[in-house]
Design a protein around this motif. Structure first.
Motif, PDB file in Angstrom:
ATOM      1  N   ARG A 159      29.947  53.735  33.690  1.00 56.75           N
ATOM      2  CA  ARG A 159      30.300  54.927  34.469  1.00 56.75           C
ATOM      3  C   ARG A 159      31.714  55.440  34.164  1.00 56.75           C
ATOM      4  O   ARG A 159      32.005  56.621  34.353  1.00 56.75           O
ATOM      5  CB  ARG A 159      30.178  54.643  35.967  1.00 56.75           C
ATOM      6  N   ASP A 160      32.605  54.568  33.680  1.00 49.64           N
ATOM      7  CA  ASP A 160      33.987  54.980  33.391  1.00 49.64           C
ATOM      8  C   ASP A 160      34.160  55.562  31.997  1.00 49.64           C
ATOM      9  O   ASP A 160      35.254  56.035  31.666  1.00 49.64           O
ATOM     10  CB  ASP A 160      34.933  53.787  33.552  1.00 49.64           C
TER      11      ASP A 160
ATOM     12  N   GLU B 133      36.119  50.952  29.202  1.00 50.39           N
ATOM     13  CA  GLU B 133      36.739  52.277  29.272  1.00 50.39           C
ATOM     14  C   GLU B 133      36.788  52.901  27.884  1.00 50.39           C
ATOM     15  O   GLU B 133      37.850  53.072  27.291  1.00 50.39           O
ATOM     16  CB  GLU B 133      38.139  52.193  29.859  1.00 50.39           C
TER      17      GLU B 133
ATOM     18  N   GLY C 280      29.535  58.508  34.445  1.00 52.88           N
ATOM     19  CA  GLY C 280      29.156  58.268  35.826  1.00 52.88           C
ATOM     20  C   GLY C 280      28.651  59.515  36.513  1.00 52.88           C
ATOM     21  O   GLY C 280      27.823  59.445  37.431  1.00 52.88           O
TER      22      GLY C 280
ATOM     23  N   ASP D  87      35.195  59.002  33.034  1.00 48.13           N
ATOM     24  CA  ASP D  87      34.290  58.905  34.192  1.00 48.13           C
ATOM     25  C   ASP D  87      33.124  59.891  34.133  1.00 48.13           C
ATOM     26  O   ASP D  87      32.344  59.984  35.084  1.00 48.13           O
ATOM     27  CB  ASP D  87      35.040  59.124  35.517  1.00 48.13           C
ATOM     28  N   GLU D  88      32.989  60.612  33.027  1.00 47.47           N
ATOM     29  CA  GLU D  88      31.944  61.630  32.948  1.00 47.47           C
ATOM     30  C   GLU D  88      30.548  61.040  32.801  1.00 47.47           C
ATOM     31  O   GLU D  88      29.566  61.646  33.225  1.00 47.47           O
ATOM     32  CB  GLU D  88      32.250  62.601  31.809  1.00 47.47           C
TER      33      GLU D  88
END
Length: 228
Positions: free
Chosen positions: A146-147, A123, A154, A151-152
Protein backbone atom coordinates in the motif's frame (compact mmCIF):
# COMPACT_ATOMS: atom_id res chain seq x y z
CA UNK A 1 40.28 7.84 -5.04
CA UNK A 2 38.00 9.62 -2.56
CA UNK A 3 35.61 11.04 -5.18
CA UNK A 4 32.00 10.65 -3.98
CA UNK A 5 29.98 12.54 -6.61
CA UNK A 6 30.43 12.68 -10.37
CA UNK A 7 28.00 14.55 -12.63
CA UNK A 8 28.63 14.23 -16.37
CA UNK A 9 25.14 14.78 -17.76
CA UNK A 10 24.50 16.77 -20.97
CA UNK A 11 28.00 16.23 -22.36
CA UNK A 12 27.33 14.38 -25.64
CA UNK A 13 29.48 11.49 -24.44
CA UNK A 14 29.25 8.57 -26.86
CA UNK A 15 30.37 4.97 -26.99
CA UNK A 16 30.15 2.29 -24.33
CA UNK A 17 29.84 2.89 -20.61
CA UNK A 18 33.25 4.17 -19.41
CA UNK A 19 34.39 1.20 -17.33
CA UNK A 20 37.14 3.28 -15.70
CA UNK A 21 34.36 4.71 -13.51
CA UNK A 22 33.85 1.28 -11.94
CA UNK A 23 37.14 1.77 -10.09
CA UNK A 24 35.72 4.71 -8.08
CA UNK A 25 34.75 2.56 -5.13
CA UNK A 26 33.90 5.52 -2.86
CA UNK A 27 31.45 6.98 -5.37
CA UNK A 28 27.99 7.68 -3.96
CA UNK A 29 26.36 9.57 -6.84
CA UNK A 30 26.92 9.13 -10.57
CA UNK A 31 25.01 10.91 -13.31
CA UNK A 32 25.51 10.25 -17.02
CA UNK A 33 22.02 11.38 -17.98
CA UNK A 34 21.35 12.83 -21.44
CA UNK A 35 24.41 11.65 -23.30
CA UNK A 36 24.76 9.28 -26.26
CA UNK A 37 26.12 6.22 -24.47
CA UNK A 38 25.27 2.83 -25.95
CA UNK A 39 25.84 -0.88 -25.53
CA UNK A 40 25.16 -3.08 -22.54
CA UNK A 41 25.19 -2.04 -18.90
CA UNK A 42 28.14 -3.21 -16.77
CA UNK A 43 28.02 -4.89 -13.37
CA UNK A 44 27.99 -2.09 -10.80
CA UNK A 45 28.87 -4.27 -7.79
CA UNK A 46 32.32 -2.68 -7.46
CA UNK A 47 30.62 0.67 -6.71
CA UNK A 48 29.50 -0.59 -3.33
CA UNK A 49 28.86 2.88 -1.87
CA UNK A 50 26.53 3.98 -4.67
CA UNK A 51 23.35 5.75 -3.55
CA UNK A 52 22.21 7.47 -6.75
CA UNK A 53 22.77 6.22 -10.30
CA UNK A 54 21.33 8.24 -13.17
CA UNK A 55 21.71 6.74 -16.64
CA UNK A 56 18.52 8.01 -18.29
CA UNK A 57 18.22 9.39 -21.82
CA UNK A 58 21.02 7.45 -23.45
CA UNK A 59 20.99 4.48 -25.85
CA UNK A 60 21.93 1.67 -23.50
CA UNK A 61 20.73 -1.71 -24.76
CA UNK A 62 20.49 -5.26 -23.49
CA UNK A 63 18.89 -6.37 -20.24
CA UNK A 64 18.82 -4.28 -17.01
CA UNK A 65 21.36 -6.40 -15.15
CA UNK A 66 24.26 -5.51 -12.89
CA UNK A 67 22.42 -3.93 -9.93
CA UNK A 68 21.83 -6.95 -7.69
CA UNK A 69 25.04 -6.42 -5.73
CA UNK A 70 24.27 -2.83 -4.65
CA UNK A 71 23.27 -2.37 -1.02
CA UNK A 72 22.84 1.37 -0.46
CA UNK A 73 21.05 2.38 -3.66
CA UNK A 74 18.18 4.86 -3.20
CA UNK A 75 17.73 6.27 -6.72
CA UNK A 76 18.09 4.44 -10.03
CA UNK A 77 17.16 6.06 -13.34
CA UNK A 78 17.35 3.91 -16.47
CA UNK A 79 14.55 5.68 -18.35
CA UNK A 80 14.59 6.56 -22.04
CA UNK A 81 17.03 3.91 -23.21
CA UNK A 82 16.78 0.84 -25.44
CA UNK A 83 16.75 -1.82 -22.74
CA UNK A 84 15.07 -5.12 -23.64
CA UNK A 85 14.15 -8.42 -22.02
CA UNK A 86 12.70 -8.84 -18.56
CA UNK A 87 13.51 -7.31 -15.19
CA UNK A 88 15.75 -9.94 -13.55
CA UNK A 89 14.66 -11.64 -10.34
CA UNK A 90 17.80 -10.42 -8.57
CA UNK A 91 17.32 -6.84 -9.78
CA UNK A 92 17.45 -5.22 -6.29
CA UNK A 93 18.43 -8.31 -4.36
CA UNK A 94 20.71 -6.65 -1.80
CA UNK A 95 18.51 -3.66 -0.97
CA UNK A 96 17.04 -3.75 2.54
CA UNK A 97 13.30 -4.44 2.50
CA UNK A 98 12.67 -1.45 4.77
CA UNK A 99 14.74 1.02 2.78
CA UNK A 100 12.82 3.37 0.45
CA UNK A 101 14.05 3.18 -3.13
CA UNK A 102 13.00 4.91 -6.36
CA UNK A 103 13.45 3.27 -9.76
CA UNK A 104 12.58 4.66 -13.20
CA UNK A 105 12.49 2.16 -16.06
CA UNK A 106 10.14 4.20 -18.24
CA UNK A 107 10.40 4.37 -22.03
CA UNK A 108 12.41 1.26 -22.82
CA UNK A 109 11.46 -1.99 -24.55
CA UNK A 110 11.18 -4.17 -21.48
CA UNK A 111 8.71 -7.05 -21.59
CA UNK A 112 7.20 -9.85 -19.52
CA UNK A 113 6.15 -9.01 -15.98
CA UNK A 114 7.40 -7.49 -12.76
CA UNK A 115 9.36 -9.99 -10.65
CA UNK A 116 7.58 -11.03 -7.45
CA UNK A 117 10.91 -10.74 -5.68
CA UNK A 118 10.27 -6.98 -5.50
CA UNK A 119 7.26 -7.68 -3.28
CA UNK A 120 9.49 -7.67 -0.19
CA UNK A 121 10.29 -3.95 -0.61
CA UNK A 122 8.10 -1.86 1.67
CA UNK A 123 8.53 1.63 0.14
CA UNK A 124 9.20 1.24 -3.55
CA UNK A 125 8.59 4.02 -6.07
CA UNK A 126 8.72 2.45 -9.51
CA UNK A 127 7.90 3.98 -12.88
CA UNK A 128 7.35 1.55 -15.75
CA UNK A 129 5.38 3.44 -18.37
CA UNK A 130 5.92 3.09 -22.09
CA UNK A 131 7.39 -0.42 -22.21
CA UNK A 132 6.02 -3.73 -23.48
CA UNK A 133 4.95 -5.36 -20.22
CA UNK A 134 2.22 -7.99 -20.54
CA UNK A 135 1.90 -9.08 -16.90
CA UNK A 136 1.33 -7.51 -13.48
CA UNK A 137 0.67 -9.87 -10.58
CA UNK A 138 -2.05 -8.79 -8.09
CA UNK A 139 0.39 -9.85 -5.38
CA UNK A 140 2.29 -6.63 -6.05
CA UNK A 141 -0.80 -4.49 -5.46
CA UNK A 142 -2.19 -5.85 -2.20
CA UNK A 143 -2.21 -4.42 1.32
CA UNK A 144 1.46 -5.24 1.84
CA UNK A 145 2.36 -2.81 -0.94
CA UNK A 146 0.00 0.00 0.00
CA UNK A 147 2.96 2.39 0.54
CA UNK A 148 4.36 1.90 -2.95
CA UNK A 149 4.42 4.89 -5.31
CA UNK A 150 3.84 7.46 -2.57
CA UNK A 151 0.92 5.47 -1.05
CA UNK A 152 -0.88 5.46 -4.40
CA UNK A 153 -1.03 1.65 -4.60
CA UNK A 154 -3.04 1.77 -1.38
CA UNK A 155 -5.48 4.17 -3.07
CA UNK A 156 -5.65 2.91 -6.65
CA UNK A 157 -4.42 -0.69 -6.52
CA UNK A 158 -2.55 -2.14 -9.50
CA UNK A 159 -3.47 0.85 -11.66
CA UNK A 160 -1.05 2.92 -9.55
CA UNK A 161 1.79 0.78 -10.89
CA UNK A 162 0.63 0.44 -14.52
CA UNK A 163 -2.60 0.91 -16.39
CA UNK A 164 -3.89 -2.48 -17.58
CA UNK A 165 -4.47 -3.56 -21.17
CA UNK A 166 -7.51 -1.76 -22.59
CA UNK A 167 -6.57 1.48 -20.83
CA UNK A 168 -3.93 4.22 -21.01
CA UNK A 169 -2.78 7.35 -19.19
CA UNK A 170 -0.28 10.14 -19.80
CA UNK A 171 1.93 8.67 -17.05
CA UNK A 172 1.03 5.07 -17.84
CA UNK A 173 -0.57 4.70 -14.42
CA UNK A 174 -3.23 6.12 -12.09
CA UNK A 175 -1.38 8.77 -10.08
CA UNK A 176 -4.17 11.07 -8.90
CA UNK A 177 -7.94 11.10 -8.40
CA UNK A 178 -8.33 13.28 -11.48
CA UNK A 179 -5.90 11.28 -13.60
CA UNK A 180 -7.23 7.70 -13.83
CA UNK A 181 -6.43 5.08 -16.42
CA UNK A 182 -8.83 5.73 -19.30
CA UNK A 183 -10.40 3.32 -21.73
CA UNK A 184 -8.34 2.66 -24.86
CA UNK A 185 -9.73 -0.03 -27.15
CA UNK A 186 -6.63 -0.04 -29.36
CA UNK A 187 -4.40 -1.10 -26.46
CA UNK A 188 -5.22 -4.78 -26.37
CA UNK A 189 -2.38 -6.45 -24.45
CA UNK A 190 0.17 -4.06 -22.91
CA UNK A 191 0.43 -2.51 -19.46
CA UNK A 192 1.54 1.06 -18.72
CA UNK A 193 0.73 2.59 -22.09
CA UNK A 194 0.84 6.35 -22.71
CA UNK A 195 -0.70 6.44 -26.20
CA UNK A 196 -4.09 5.47 -27.59
CA UNK A 197 -4.87 5.01 -31.28
CA UNK A 198 -1.33 6.15 -32.01
CA UNK A 199 -1.74 9.49 -30.22
CA UNK A 200 -0.32 10.55 -26.82
CA UNK A 201 -2.86 10.59 -24.03
CA UNK A 202 -3.60 14.17 -22.96
CA UNK A 203 -1.99 15.14 -19.66
CA UNK A 204 -4.33 16.04 -16.83
CA UNK A 205 -4.02 19.62 -15.64
CA UNK A 206 -3.54 18.31 -12.11
CA UNK A 207 -0.79 15.83 -13.01
CA UNK A 208 2.04 15.92 -10.50
CA UNK A 209 4.70 14.24 -12.63
CA UNK A 210 5.96 15.58 -15.93
CA UNK A 211 8.92 13.30 -16.51
CA UNK A 212 10.68 10.97 -14.13
CA UNK A 213 10.91 11.99 -10.48
CA UNK A 214 10.00 15.31 -8.96
CA UNK A 215 12.70 16.57 -6.62
CA UNK A 216 10.31 17.84 -3.96
CA UNK A 217 8.49 14.52 -3.70
CA UNK A 218 11.69 12.51 -3.66
CA UNK A 219 13.19 14.84 -1.07
CA UNK A 220 10.17 14.38 1.17
CA UNK A 221 10.16 10.60 0.91
CA UNK A 222 13.89 10.02 1.02
CA UNK A 223 14.92 12.66 3.57
CA UNK A 224 16.83 15.00 1.32
CA UNK A 225 18.18 12.64 -1.34
CA UNK A 226 17.25 14.45 -4.55
CA UNK A 227 16.68 13.03 -8.00
CA UNK A 228 18.62 15.40 -10.22
Amino acid sequence: TSLIKLDMKFNQISGAFPTELLKLDKLESLSLTDNNLSGGLPDFTSLGSLISLHLGSNRFSGEPTGFGGLTYLLNLDLSDNDLVGTIPKNFLRNISARKPIAVDLSSNNLSGGIPLELDRLEELVIYLRDNKFTELSPELCNEDNRDWNFDEVGMFGCDAIMCPPGKANYHGRHSAETSPCRKCVSNTDLYGQITCDGEPVVKSSSSRLVRGFVGIAISSLFSGVLWC
